[in-house]
Design a protein around this motif. Structure first.
Motif, mmCIF file in Angstrom:
data_model
loop_
_atom_site.group_PDB
_atom_site.id
_atom_site.type_symbol
_atom_site.label_atom_id
_atom_site.label_comp_id
_atom_site.label_asym_id
_atom_site.label_seq_id
_atom_site.Cartn_x
_atom_site.Cartn_y
_atom_site.Cartn_z
ATOM 1 N N SER A 83 27.438 -6.320 19.914
ATOM 2 C CA SER A 83 28.146 -7.541 19.522
ATOM 3 C C SER A 83 27.437 -8.780 20.056
ATOM 4 N N ILE A 84 26.889 -8.704 21.268
ATOM 5 C CA ILE A 84 26.145 -9.839 21.819
ATOM 6 C C ILE A 84 24.889 -10.111 20.996
ATOM 7 N N VAL A 85 24.165 -9.045 20.624
ATOM 8 C CA VAL A 85 22.951 -9.208 19.806
ATOM 9 C C VAL A 85 23.299 -9.839 18.462
ATOM 10 N N TYR A 86 24.331 -9.316 17.818
ATOM 11 C CA TYR A 86 24.774 -9.876 16.535
ATOM 12 C C TYR A 86 25.172 -11.350 16.695
ATOM 13 N N GLY A 87 25.961 -11.639 17.732
ATOM 14 C CA GLY A 87 26.441 -13.002 17.934
ATOM 15 C C GLY A 87 25.317 -13.981 18.175
ATOM 16 N N VAL A 88 24.355 -13.609 19.024
ATOM 17 C CA VAL A 88 23.220 -14.497 19.314
ATOM 18 C C VAL A 88 22.387 -14.705 18.054
ATOM 19 N N ALA A 89 22.150 -13.641 17.290
ATOM 20 C CA ALA A 89 21.383 -13.773 16.046
ATOM 21 C C ALA A 89 22.100 -14.706 15.067
ATOM 22 N N ALA A 90 23.424 -14.591 14.971
ATOM 23 C CA ALA A 90 24.191 -15.460 14.071
ATOM 24 C C ALA A 90 24.125 -16.914 14.519
ATOM 25 N N LEU A 91 24.173 -17.157 15.833
ATOM 26 C CA LEU A 91 24.076 -18.528 16.341
ATOM 27 C C LEU A 91 22.695 -19.126 16.077
ATOM 28 N N THR A 110 27.704 -18.397 8.988
ATOM 29 C CA THR A 110 27.033 -17.681 10.081
ATOM 30 C C THR A 110 27.668 -18.014 11.425
ATOM 31 N N ALA A 111 28.185 -19.243 11.579
ATOM 32 C CA ALA A 111 28.889 -19.590 12.818
ATOM 33 C C ALA A 111 30.165 -18.756 12.958
ATOM 34 N N VAL A 112 30.877 -18.561 11.851
ATOM 35 C CA VAL A 112 32.077 -17.710 11.883
ATOM 36 C C VAL A 112 31.699 -16.267 12.209
ATOM 37 N N LEU A 113 30.574 -15.800 11.668
ATOM 38 C CA LEU A 113 30.114 -14.446 11.991
ATOM 39 C C LEU A 113 29.907 -14.290 13.494
ATOM 40 N N ALA A 114 29.372 -15.328 14.139
ATOM 41 C CA ALA A 114 29.202 -15.277 15.595
ATOM 42 C C ALA A 114 30.544 -15.229 16.306
ATOM 43 N N VAL A 115 31.516 -16.011 15.825
ATOM 44 C CA VAL A 115 32.836 -16.050 16.470
ATOM 45 C C VAL A 115 33.552 -14.708 16.349
ATOM 46 N N VAL A 116 33.459 -14.075 15.168
ATOM 47 C CA VAL A 116 34.201 -12.817 14.982
ATOM 48 C C VAL A 116 33.572 -11.656 15.740
ATOM 49 N N MET A 117 32.393 -11.876 16.334
ATOM 50 C CA MET A 117 31.834 -10.838 17.205
ATOM 51 C C MET A 117 32.488 -10.857 18.581
ATOM 52 N N VAL A 118 33.195 -11.946 18.911
ATOM 53 C CA VAL A 118 33.805 -12.068 20.235
ATOM 54 C C VAL A 118 34.862 -11.000 20.486
ATOM 55 N N PRO A 119 35.841 -10.755 19.572
ATOM 56 C CA PRO A 119 36.813 -9.696 19.859
ATOM 57 C C PRO A 119 36.165 -8.322 20.018
ATOM 58 N N LEU A 120 35.096 -8.053 19.261
ATOM 59 C CA LEU A 120 34.399 -6.774 19.426
ATOM 60 C C LEU A 120 33.740 -6.696 20.795
ATOM 61 N N ALA A 121 33.153 -7.806 21.256
ATOM 62 C CA ALA A 121 32.534 -7.822 22.585
ATOM 63 C C ALA A 121 33.577 -7.599 23.668
ATOM 64 N N VAL A 122 34.718 -8.265 23.539
ATOM 65 C CA VAL A 122 35.782 -8.104 24.540
ATOM 66 C C VAL A 122 36.311 -6.680 24.524
ATOM 67 N N ALA A 158 40.173 -14.936 23.770
ATOM 68 C CA ALA A 158 38.729 -15.116 23.837
ATOM 69 C C ALA A 158 38.182 -15.631 22.506
ATOM 70 N N THR A 159 38.723 -15.130 21.396
ATOM 71 C CA THR A 159 38.279 -15.583 20.076
ATOM 72 C C THR A 159 38.616 -17.048 19.858
ATOM 73 N N LEU A 160 39.829 -17.450 20.242
ATOM 74 C CA LEU A 160 40.222 -18.855 20.109
ATOM 75 C C LEU A 160 39.322 -19.758 20.950
ATOM 76 N N ALA A 161 39.004 -19.324 22.161
ATOM 77 C CA ALA A 161 38.128 -20.122 23.024
ATOM 78 C C ALA A 161 36.741 -20.261 22.402
ATOM 79 N N ALA A 162 36.210 -19.154 21.872
ATOM 80 C CA ALA A 162 34.886 -19.202 21.243
ATOM 81 C C ALA A 162 34.899 -20.097 20.008
#
Length: 356
Positions: A83-91, A110-122, A158-162
């Motif tokens: 999820s971190i790899v996906y999120g960084v790539a999306a950012l 792509t910014a939303v794609l990065a945000v939706v990786m947050v719940p998976l990371a958590v 965490a998703t809301l914060a991101a």
């Protein structure tokens, strides 16, 4: 009345001495540049925009709603890394689209794609720490989008914060979409924690009640955001979409209990159509129209199923509505001025801007 401004119209104004030729050319250049910028920002049914959203929603859905059980084999730590790899790539892709290509719509996706990786990371971190050691929700991340559980709240906060950080950084309206969805999830997950209820699925009585009031609250929030952002980008769009759909879906699934209750339901749908016309928000008119059609169908198939006059009366009502529309069109400017004159200044500006 809306007038389409063209170079010919500006040339005619210059010939009549209303402005100079240089002013006409400068004004047209300004309007053309404004339209180009607005076209990049404003979603529409252009082929490119459809492809943007289709591809983006497929990618977003792949990592959320359509996540397969096979990903659980990575374990909590593996899911966190992925999820971190996906999120960084999306950012990084978001930065590239904004800074190099100046494409705001795909950058928002792509910014939303990065945000939706947050719940998976958590979830991956929770799983690695044994947070789900009790064995509930086997294949738990898939269940995040299907079942209600207060333990999802950590992921939701965490998703809301991101999303808030991403909105602050990029100012892209599509980033409001995961906020709206997460707030709805949170409203359902908080119910069993606060009220101690066992069944809070959407189809339970309590679930419908919570969704009804949450949808209304989100719609009011959307209106407030609309007022605040009336001179900038449309940050209220996705709040209206999810707020109205949640409210109307819950309302339509409830048992009215009597014909009077169904009549109230019809009146609410007519009011939604009027609100949609006033704010130029199609979502109100679409769901209001569906609700009104459903109520008329109920009258036709249940209440007046043996009546010979009902179709005739309905035809007369329909033609009367058309007549009102004709009168409105002929006197729209005067009626609009009278109605808007009674509104507070910010609301009047909002209505005029949405109309124009």
């Amino acid at each position: 009345m809306t007038v389409q401004i063209t170079p010919t119209l500006l040339d005619d104004a210059a010939r009549r001495g209303l402005l100079s030729t240089e002013q006409a050319q400068a004004l047209w250049a300004f309007l053309a540049e404004h339209e180009r910028e607005r076209g990049h920002d404003t979603p529409s049914f252009k082929a490119a925009h459809i492809l943007y959203y289709l591809g983006g929603l497929i990618a977003i859905g792949a990592m959320t709603l359509f996540m397969t059980l096979g990903w659980e084999t990575f374990g909590g730590g593996g899911l966190l890394v992925v999820s971190i790899v996906y999120g960084v790539a999306a950012l990084l892709l978001t930065e590239y689209l904004l800074e190099r290509q100046h494409l705001t719509l795909p950058a928002g996706i792509t910014a939303v794609l990065a945000v939706v990786m947050v719940p998976l990371a958590v979830y991956g971190a929770q799983n690695a720490l044994g947070f789900w050691a009790d064995g509930s929700h086997a294949g738990a991340y898939r269940d995040y989008h299907r079942y209600i559980d207060w333990r999802w709240l950590v992921m939701e906060f965490a998703t809301l914060a991101a999303a808030a950080i991403a909105l602050w950084r990029y100012r892209l309206p599509f980033l409001v979409m995961p906020v709206a969805v997460t707030l709805w999830y949170m409203s359902m997950d908080l119910t069993p924690l606060l009220l101690g209820a066992d069944d809070t699925s959407f189809f339970s009585d309590l679930g419908r009640f919570v969704s009804l009031w949450f949808g209304l609250a989100m719609t009011l929030l959307a209106f407030w955001v609309d007022l605040r952002s009336r001179h900038t980008k449309d940050f209220a769009f996705w709040l209206y979409i999810f707020g109205v759909l949640t409210f109307w879906g819950a309302l339509s699934s409830m048992d009215s209990g009597s014909e009077f209750g169904k009549l109230i339901y019809c009146a609410i749908n007519v009011l939604m159509i009027a609100i949609g016309a006033a704010l130029s928000r199609r979502i109100f008119a679409v769901v209001g129209g569906l609700g009104l059609a459903g109520y008329l169908g109920h009258l036709s198939y249940s209440v007046f199923k043996d009546s010979l006059l009902f179709p005739l009366a309905l035809t007369a009502i329909g033609l009367a509505v058309v007549a009102v529309g004709i009168y409105w069109q002929r006197h729209e400017a005067a009626i609009g001025r009278r109605l808007r004159s009674s509104l507070p200044a910010p609301m009047r500006e909002l209505v005029e801007q949405r109309r124009g």
